[in-house]
Scaffold this motif. Structure first.
Motif, mmCIF file in Angstrom:
data_model
loop_
_atom_site.group_PDB
_atom_site.id
_atom_site.type_symbol
_atom_site.label_atom_id
_atom_site.label_comp_id
_atom_site.label_asym_id
_atom_site.label_seq_id
_atom_site.Cartn_x
_atom_site.Cartn_y
_atom_site.Cartn_z
ATOM 1 N N ASP A 264 0.861 -1.197 0.000
ATOM 2 C CA ASP A 264 0.000 0.000 0.000
ATOM 3 C C ASP A 264 0.892 1.240 0.000
ATOM 4 O OD1 ASP A 264 -2.200 1.667 0.173
ATOM 5 O OD2 ASP A 264 -2.397 1.448 2.347
ATOM 6 N N GLU A 268 -3.506 4.511 0.373
ATOM 7 C CA GLU A 268 -4.901 4.629 -0.034
ATOM 8 C C GLU A 268 -5.743 3.478 0.523
ATOM 9 O OE1 GLU A 268 -8.258 6.263 -1.479
ATOM 10 O OE2 GLU A 268 -6.251 7.179 -1.388
ATOM 11 N N LYS A 269 -5.192 2.268 0.531
ATOM 12 C CA LYS A 269 -5.956 1.145 1.088
ATOM 13 C C LYS A 269 -6.204 1.347 2.582
ATOM 14 C CE LYS A 269 -6.180 -3.886 1.563
ATOM 15 N NZ LYS A 269 -6.505 -3.823 3.004
ATOM 16 N N LEU A 271 -6.499 4.162 4.115
ATOM 17 C CA LEU A 271 -7.543 5.179 4.249
ATOM 18 C C LEU A 271 -8.914 4.573 3.999
ATOM 19 C CD1 LEU A 271 -8.470 8.094 4.616
ATOM 20 C CD2 LEU A 271 -7.975 8.479 2.181
ATOM 21 N N GLN A 272 -9.023 3.728 2.985
ATOM 22 C CA GLN A 272 -10.308 3.099 2.705
ATOM 23 C C GLN A 272 -10.740 2.190 3.850
ATOM 24 O OE1 GLN A 272 -12.393 3.968 0.234
ATOM 25 N NE2 GLN A 272 -10.792 5.529 -0.048
ATOM 26 N N ASP A 273 -9.809 1.474 4.429
ATOM 27 C CA ASP A 273 -10.151 0.648 5.595
ATOM 28 C C ASP A 273 -10.703 1.518 6.724
ATOM 29 O OD1 ASP A 273 -9.476 -1.863 4.580
ATOM 30 O OD2 ASP A 273 -7.360 -1.629 5.110
ATOM 31 N N VAL A 275 -12.170 4.652 6.544
ATOM 32 C CA VAL A 275 -13.473 5.276 6.294
ATOM 33 C C VAL A 275 -14.581 4.231 6.189
ATOM 34 C CG1 VAL A 275 -12.458 7.314 5.219
ATOM 35 C CG2 VAL A 275 -13.133 5.379 3.776
ATOM 36 N N GLN A 276 -14.197 2.965 5.979
ATOM 37 C CA GLN A 276 -15.212 1.913 5.982
ATOM 38 C C GLN A 276 -15.475 1.362 7.383
ATOM 39 O OE1 GLN A 276 -13.747 -0.944 3.140
ATOM 40 N NE2 GLN A 276 -13.858 0.543 1.444
ATOM 41 N N ASN A 294 -13.059 12.945 5.033
ATOM 42 C CA ASN A 294 -12.889 11.546 5.452
ATOM 43 C C ASN A 294 -13.824 11.184 6.605
ATOM 44 O OD1 ASN A 294 -10.883 11.024 3.533
ATOM 45 N ND2 ASN A 294 -9.260 11.736 4.888
ATOM 46 N N THR A 297 -17.229 10.687 5.184
ATOM 47 C CA THR A 297 -17.351 9.375 4.532
ATOM 48 C C THR A 297 -17.487 8.267 5.567
ATOM 49 O OG1 THR A 297 -16.003 10.164 2.683
ATOM 50 C CG2 THR A 297 -16.267 7.781 2.911
ATOM 51 N N ASN A 301 -20.704 5.663 6.132
ATOM 52 C CA ASN A 301 -20.564 4.198 6.132
ATOM 53 C C ASN A 301 -20.918 3.582 7.477
ATOM 54 O OD1 ASN A 301 -19.661 4.002 3.458
ATOM 55 N ND2 ASN A 301 -17.546 4.460 4.056
#
Length: 527
Positions: A264, A268-269, A271-273, A275-276, A294, A297, A301
């Motif tokens: 990573d 970016e991955k 960050l996605q983890d 915000v999810q 963020n 987001t 979620n």
């Protein structure tokens, strides 16, 4: 074009005070002549570099010819030299080799400006400021760090700079809702943080305890900064990097971080983890707007998610804070071949003035904004985006201290919107926690010296293999102990002539420790 010229005329009418300022600085007229020369001879325009990011709307013009550059030319005749932002060093080198480099070189890269100094490409500016400046001279008197940072090893002043104020750039967020669900308090030490991550993971409240890619808060907590002060000298650190690696290895071995973190590359991955809703503690680097986006987001979620910003946990080496942007940033130098340095100084004064800084940030009152209770309110967001929003690089000089981007963003959040006010509390808490000399930045200085070519060669060759060694220790399991890696790293450093780098920093610190700007100097500025 008719509309553009109408806008220029309006700006001239509303900001004639700048002409008065410039006349005071140089005894000059508004036609490109100065009182020190024959007033009947019109001067050639000076040349000034300007980053080209490809972000100027075509209907407004180009980076070197638009409504703002036309207006500036009414006061100081100037030709802008477009320089691709991410290829600036190569472009400057080409221009210098051809004898076409601009009179005023604006460049964020400290190392490159230092290289120009070592190559004797720069003009000293102390006398020029003393004789021909009003605005910038006043900034030097009010903010002595501008002079300290702009002065080179020969004791002469070479660089212009700008004032940005205190702007947090790094954060450590924690899911407050998960803390409560796990029955935990905010961790105060790295050991407590580790135990909290284990508990949240065991209770299946989050997939990851924290992120290892993106902004790695653990290096800051352990003061893993490569160079530290010990016994009155600046030395290469080994103890802190080993401790930070051992901590990260522990988290990795126990499944508290993403096992694919090394792939990573840009975070970016991670960050996605986050915000999810999959991450308990999250180290983040970015501006206030990104924090807002963020969190928004994350909330979309995971509606019940509640974020808090916390101090970095203490380690055995102390308690530190994430980085903040340089409160004083050096940005400009004069080409030693400049034929009209007095006009360059007039330009620097113009761009350093309070009225210019304000205009290039907000646009024109009545056109782009109006004042409401002492606060600038944008009238038409689309018009602002098209005509003003891309002017950041035109504000690379001087008086930015009147506009702190962070506090301005916080103040503009909607007081009637509960989420806006939640973010405001988050950001204000971050500011109070992280801009604090009791929890300082971990680095010896934010303004490391430029390296001579032979030292830079050593550093460039050893950095990547050294980083690979420590990374392999984290993911290598029981076969890659930190103690073994430490010995391998020391051997690699020695074989790569690392002692030369150590000697450079040792000598530099001893020679400059009484005059340089160090971390402790940054916390008492009156912005």
């Amino acid at each position: 074009m008719k509309t553009m010229r109408k806008s220029v005329s309006f700006m001239l009418a509303s900001l004639m005070v700048l002409v008065t300022i410039l006349s005071a600085c140089s005894g000059g007229n508004n036609d490109g002549t100065t009182g020190d020369n024959d007033p009947n001879v019109k001067k050639d325009p000076i040349t000034v570099s300007m980053y080209d990011r490809g972000n100027v709307p075509p209907e407004v013009g180009t980076v070197d010819n638009n409504l703002w550059t036309q207006w500036i030319n009414e006061t100081v005749p100037v030709e802008y030299v477009p320089v691709p932002r991410w290829e600036s060093v190569q472009r400057f080198n080409t221009l210098l080799a051809a004898g076409d480099a601009p009179d005023l070189i604006l460049e964020y890269d400290n190392a490159y400006r230092n290289q120009l100094y070592l190559q004797k490409q720069l003009m000293p500016i102390e006398e020029l400021i003393e004789q021909h400046s009003v605005e910038y001279k006043a900034l030097l008197e009010e903010f002595p760090l501008l002079r300290q940072l702009g002065t080179k090893s020969d004791g002469k002043l070479y660089e212009f700079g700008r004032l940005l104020g205190y702007i947090p750039g790094g954060y450590l967020f924690i899911r407050e809702d998960l803390l409560e669900a796990a029955g935990l308090e905010v961790p105060q030490t790295v050991e407590e943080a580790y135990e909290a991550m284990k508990k949240v993971k065991a209770d299946q409240l989050a997939t990851f305890g924290t992120n290892m890619s993106g902004y790695n808060w653990m290096d800051v907590a352990f003061q893993n900064t490569t160079w530290v002060l010990e016994d009155g000298d600046m030395v290469k650190d080994w103890e802190r990097v080993a401790a930070a690696t051992q901590y990260k290895k522990q988290l990795f071995d126990e499944g508290l971080v993403d096992r694919d973190f090394m792939t990573d590359k840009n975070g970016e991955k991670a960050l996605q983890d986050f915000v999810q809703g999959n991450t308990f503690m999250f180290g983040f680097a970015g501006n206030a707007l990104l924090v807002y986006n963020n969190y928004e987001t994350l909330r979309s979620n995971v509606p019940d998610a509640k974020l808090a910003v916390i101090p970095l946990p203490r380690s055995e080496f102390g308690q530190f804070s994430p980085y903040f942007n340089d409160p004083v940033q050096m940005t400009g130098v004069i080409n030693i071949q400049a034929k009209d340095p007095e006009s360059v100084m007039r330009y620097v004064d113009l761009m350093s003035s309070e009225s210019m800084a304000h205009t290039l940030k907000y646009g024109q009152e009545g056109v782009h904004y109006e004042m409401v209770d002492g606060v600038e309110q944008t009238l038409d967001q689309d018009k602002y985006e098209k005509e003003v929003s891309w002017l950041g690089d035109y504000r690379m000089l001087g008086g930015q201290h009147i506009i702190n981007e962070f506090t301005k963003y916080v103040e503009d959040l909607d007081p009637s919107d509960p989420f806006d006010q939640e973010v405001r509390t988050l950001l204000e808490t971050a500011f109070s926690l992280y801009i604090d000399k009791e929890r300082p930045l971990p680095e010896v200085t934010k303004y490391m010296p430029g390296l001579p070519d032979e030292i830079q060669f050593v550093v460039s060759n050893v950095n990547e293999p050294m980083s690979d060694l420590w990374s392999r220790a984290i993911v290598g399991g029981s076969n890659a102990t930190v103690d073994k890696t430490l010995e391998e790293a020391k051997t690699l450093w020695s074989r790569s002539d690392g002692e030369q780098v150590e000697q450079f920093y040792l000598d530099w610190y001893r020679e400059n420790k009484d005059t340089w700007v160090f971390t402790e100097d940054l916390y008492d500025m009156n912005f």
